[in-house]
Design an enzyme around this catalytic site. Structure first.
Site, mmCIF file in Angstrom:
data_model
loop_
_atom_site.group_PDB
_atom_site.id
_atom_site.type_symbol
_atom_site.label_atom_id
_atom_site.label_comp_id
_atom_site.label_asym_id
_atom_site.label_seq_id
_atom_site.Cartn_x
_atom_site.Cartn_y
_atom_site.Cartn_z
ATOM 1 C CG PHE A 48 58.815 -37.417 32.285
ATOM 2 C CD1 PHE A 48 58.067 -38.498 32.730
ATOM 3 C CD2 PHE A 48 60.161 -37.344 32.639
ATOM 4 C CE1 PHE A 48 58.642 -39.483 33.526
ATOM 5 C CE2 PHE A 48 60.748 -38.328 33.424
ATOM 6 C CZ PHE A 48 59.985 -39.390 33.862
ATOM 7 C CG HIS A 49 58.916 -33.788 26.114
ATOM 8 N ND1 HIS A 49 59.997 -33.558 26.914
ATOM 9 C CD2 HIS A 49 59.417 -34.026 24.884
ATOM 10 C CE1 HIS A 49 61.106 -33.645 26.200
ATOM 11 N NE2 HIS A 49 60.773 -33.931 24.964
ATOM 12 C CB ALA A 50 54.698 -36.537 22.814
ATOM 13 N NE ARG A 95 59.995 -37.558 22.682
ATOM 14 C CZ ARG A 95 60.116 -37.224 21.397
ATOM 15 N NH1 ARG A 95 61.184 -36.587 20.975
ATOM 16 N NH2 ARG A 95 59.173 -37.474 20.547
#
Ligand code: T46
Length: 132
Positions: A48-50, A95
């Site tokens: 839950f981040h890029a 992702r």
């Protein structure tokens, strides 16, 4: 910017299998850090981040898990199930990881040392960055 699967050559003989990953040969960046994710509890979702600059290759060396990859326009799911395949991710890709098998060991090779300031952990901010 993007993502894709890298096929690693499996070297093996009657004793079993071996895969070698070398920067500049089958890894398209200098590897500065290696970490691995294991013992992931059932039903847990991670990520839950890029990242802003980081390049990575993720390999399920044992078991399986699924990556959800989002470039701000489309989302794609890639299931990692084979130790001879690595998922290469670079640039602004959101992702999420899910469906970890109980035995999953996910090894990640990274182009940079750990740096929390390289993470975008807010989806709206990620979309803003993509459209900048
Ligand atoms: C990614 C996906 C695939 C460190 O101290 N050093 C490290 O090198 C890493 C990767 C993490 N950490 C700390 C930061 C958090 O306190 O370990 C904790 C768990 O990290 P995080 O919640 O970011 O883990 P995931 O599984 O959500 O994401 C990880 C990577 O952080 C990330 O870069 O692309 O795996």
């Amino acid at each position: 910017m993007g993502f894709g699967l890298i096929d690693f050559k499996t070297l093996g003989d009657e004793r079993g299998s071996l895969i070698a990953i070398e920067e500049g040969y089958n890894a398209p960046f200098d590897i500065k850090r290696v970490y691995y994710i294991f013992d992931t509890k059932q039903g847990v979702e991670r990520g839950f981040h890029a990242h802003i600059n980081l390049k990575q290759i993720a390999i399920a060396v044992k078991g399986s898990c699924t990556f959800v990859l989002d470039n701000g326009k489309t989302r794609k799911e890639i299931k990692l199930i084979n130790p001879n395949q690595g998922l290469f991710i670079e640039g602004l890709i959101w992702r999420e990881m899910k469906d970890f098998s109980a035995d999953c060991v996910l090894v990640v090779l990274a182009s940079e040392h750990y740096d929390e300031s390289d993470y975008i952990r807010d989806y709206d901010k990620f979309i803003e960055e993509v459209n900048r």
